[in-house]
Design a protein around this motif. Structure first.
Motif, mmCIF file in Angstrom:
data_model
loop_
_atom_site.group_PDB
_atom_site.id
_atom_site.type_symbol
_atom_site.label_atom_id
_atom_site.label_comp_id
_atom_site.label_asym_id
_atom_site.label_seq_id
_atom_site.Cartn_x
_atom_site.Cartn_y
_atom_site.Cartn_z
ATOM 1 N N THR A 60 -14.955 -2.272 8.876
ATOM 2 C CA THR A 60 -13.712 -3.036 8.930
ATOM 3 C C THR A 60 -12.681 -2.493 7.945
ATOM 4 O O THR A 60 -11.483 -2.491 8.227
ATOM 5 N N ILE A 61 -13.162 -2.026 6.778
ATOM 6 C CA ILE A 61 -12.245 -1.449 5.789
ATOM 7 C C ILE A 61 -11.620 -0.172 6.338
ATOM 8 O O ILE A 61 -10.408 0.054 6.192
ATOM 9 N N THR A 62 -12.434 0.656 6.986
ATOM 10 C CA THR A 62 -11.920 1.904 7.568
ATOM 11 C C THR A 62 -10.879 1.615 8.637
ATOM 12 O O THR A 62 -9.838 2.275 8.719
ATOM 13 N N PHE A 63 -11.155 0.608 9.475
ATOM 14 C CA PHE A 63 -10.192 0.219 10.508
ATOM 15 C C PHE A 63 -8.880 -0.243 9.878
ATOM 16 O O PHE A 63 -7.790 0.135 10.325
ATOM 17 N N GLY A 64 -8.974 -1.059 8.823
ATOM 18 C CA GLY A 64 -7.779 -1.539 8.141
ATOM 19 C C GLY A 64 -6.997 -0.408 7.485
ATOM 20 O O GLY A 64 -5.759 -0.387 7.530
ATOM 21 N N ILE A 65 -7.714 0.543 6.903
ATOM 22 C CA ILE A 65 -7.050 1.695 6.276
ATOM 23 C C ILE A 65 -6.289 2.493 7.321
ATOM 24 O O ILE A 65 -5.160 2.946 7.089
ATOM 25 N N GLY A 66 -6.902 2.662 8.493
ATOM 26 C CA GLY A 66 -6.227 3.392 9.577
ATOM 27 C C GLY A 66 -4.917 2.730 9.963
ATOM 28 O O GLY A 66 -3.894 3.408 10.149
ATOM 29 N N LEU A 67 -4.921 1.397 10.071
ATOM 30 C CA LEU A 67 -3.693 0.675 10.405
ATOM 31 C C LEU A 67 -2.635 0.837 9.321
ATOM 32 O O LEU A 67 -1.447 1.037 9.620
ATOM 33 N N ILE A 68 -3.054 0.765 8.060
ATOM 34 C CA ILE A 68 -2.116 0.928 6.947
ATOM 35 C C ILE A 68 -1.509 2.318 6.954
ATOM 36 O O ILE A 68 -0.303 2.494 6.713
ATOM 37 N N VAL A 69 -2.320 3.325 7.261
ATOM 38 C CA VAL A 69 -1.830 4.706 7.313
ATOM 39 C C VAL A 69 -0.784 4.863 8.415
ATOM 40 O O VAL A 69 0.241 5.542 8.229
ATOM 41 N N VAL A 70 -1.022 4.249 9.578
ATOM 42 C CA VAL A 70 -0.047 4.307 10.680
ATOM 43 C C VAL A 70 1.277 3.675 10.256
ATOM 44 O O VAL A 70 2.351 4.241 10.487
ATOM 45 N N VAL A 71 1.195 2.514 9.617
ATOM 46 C CA VAL A 71 2.410 1.827 9.157
ATOM 47 C C VAL A 71 3.139 2.661 8.106
ATOM 48 O O VAL A 71 4.375 2.789 8.136
ATOM 49 N N CYS A 72 2.396 3.260 7.197
ATOM 50 C CA CYS A 72 3.005 4.108 6.157
ATOM 51 C C CYS A 72 3.692 5.311 6.782
ATOM 52 O O CYS A 72 4.795 5.706 6.363
ATOM 53 N N GLY A 73 3.049 5.920 7.790
ATOM 54 C CA GLY A 73 3.664 7.044 8.484
ATOM 55 C C GLY A 73 4.955 6.652 9.166
ATOM 56 O O GLY A 73 5.939 7.411 9.158
ATOM 57 N N PHE A 74 4.974 5.453 9.754
ATOM 58 C CA PHE A 74 6.184 4.961 10.416
ATOM 59 C C PHE A 74 7.310 4.739 9.402
ATOM 60 O O PHE A 74 8.464 5.108 9.637
ATOM 61 N N ILE A 75 6.983 4.136 8.266
ATOM 62 C CA ILE A 75 7.993 3.886 7.233
ATOM 63 C C ILE A 75 8.545 5.201 6.694
ATOM 64 O O ILE A 75 9.765 5.350 6.498
ATOM 65 N N MET A 76 7.665 6.175 6.485
ATOM 66 C CA MET A 76 8.103 7.484 5.997
ATOM 67 C C MET A 76 9.062 8.144 6.975
ATOM 68 O O MET A 76 10.063 8.755 6.584
ATOM 69 N N SER A 77 8.741 8.033 8.271
ATOM 70 C CA SER A 77 9.592 8.675 9.281
ATOM 71 C C SER A 77 10.967 8.025 9.342
ATOM 72 O O SER A 77 11.974 8.701 9.609
ATOM 73 N N LYS A 78 11.023 6.714 9.081
ATOM 74 C CA LYS A 78 12.302 6.010 9.108
ATOM 75 C C LYS A 78 13.148 6.322 7.873
ATOM 76 O O LYS A 78 14.385 6.296 7.933
ATOM 77 N N LEU A 79 12.492 6.614 6.761
ATOM 78 C CA LEU A 79 13.204 6.880 5.522
ATOM 79 C C LEU A 79 13.592 8.352 5.355
ATOM 80 O O LEU A 79 14.295 8.696 4.405
#
Length: 263
Positions: free
Chosen positions: A38-57
């Motif tokens: 479950t931690i690995t799954f959550g980390i994957g989601l956080i990484v996707v969100v971080c990638g999206f924020i980086m692309s917007k900035l």
């Protein structure tokens, strides 16, 4: 910075898919899921969100040297050719399956599932990357339809329908184990449904990765493939596949209701 965000999001969505698929396909094999899954799954989601924020900035910058070296051209030539490399590629894929069949049937079925997942994903990638055979069609929408299509336009964000439903499935499976509310999906023996919820969700994970790839390749470079202005036609083709997600959501709802009713 923009290209780095593409790699981060690409890595993150595969972490989500592989960790989520392990949770889905091992539902009947564990009494409670290990925290690492479950931690690995959550980390994957956080990484996707971080990638999206980086692309917007960040802003996309054209690299003149990279423009002359777009692997998309090489991909198109390889797809059109029917040379020895294609046959060697097929042989390399089949050899592990043959070896695993002699070693263990369980290993063979695991490899088949991995091949199936990667095969669907690669087919989606090729569809989005390959050279247009026909003139691209851009559809014009108006009113509420336009607002809806803008909301699910994965060229603007990676939070696609299949990802949202996939998260619901994973959360339901994990809570089912923690709260000791078993899901009676009959994944072995005589199945109640033509296809089980785990297998339907497994197929949906491929669509989830492809949908996320739409955002990635439309907004940045990835592994030598240049940023592509994807047409609405290609996005609509993926939306057509998302009709499949409705079946999964309905199956999940009935599975949860039946589990609660059986308490």
């Amino acid at each position: 910075m923009r290209n780095l965000s593409s790699y981060i999001m690409f890595f993150g969505i595969f972490v989500v898919a592989f960790s989520g698929n392990w949770i889905i396909l091992n539902y009947d094999k564990v009494s409670i899921y290990p925290k690492s899954s479950t931690i690995t799954f959550g980390i994957g989601l956080i990484v996707v969100v971080c990638g999206f924020i980086m692309s917007k900035l960040s802003t996309y910058r054209e690299d003149e040297h990279a423009l002359q070296k777009d692997y998309r051209d090489s991909l198109n030539k390889w797809l059109q050719a029917n040379g020895p490399s294609n046959k060697w590629f097929t042989g390399i894929i089949l050899i592990p399956l043959v070896i695993s069949a002699f070693y263990s049937w369980d290993l063979l079925f695991v490899l088949l599932k991995v091949y199936l997942f990667l095969g669907i994903v690669l087919a989606g990638f090729v569809y989005l990357l390959k050279e247009d055979r026909l003139e691209a069609v851009d559809f014009e929408f108006k009113g509420k339809t336009k607002k809806l299509m803008n909301l699910i336009d994965y060229r603007k964000h990676p939070f696609n329908i299949s990802l949202i439903i996939y998260i619901l499935v994973i959360v339901s499976f994990v809570l089912s184990k923690q709260w000791e509310i078993p899901f009676y999906m009959e994944t072995s023996g005589n199945a109640r449904y033509a296809a089980s919820l785990p297998m339907l969700s497994f197929f949906m994970s491929s669509l989830m990765v492809i949908s996320t790839f739409i955002y990635i390749i439309h907004n940045g470079d990835l592994f030598g493939f240049r940023k592509i202005e994807l047409s609405t036609e290609r996005v609509m083709f993926v939306h057509f596949g998302e009709v499949f997600c409705g079946l999964i959501l309905i199956t999940l709802i009935f599975t949860v209701i039946y589990a609660l009713y059986s308490l």
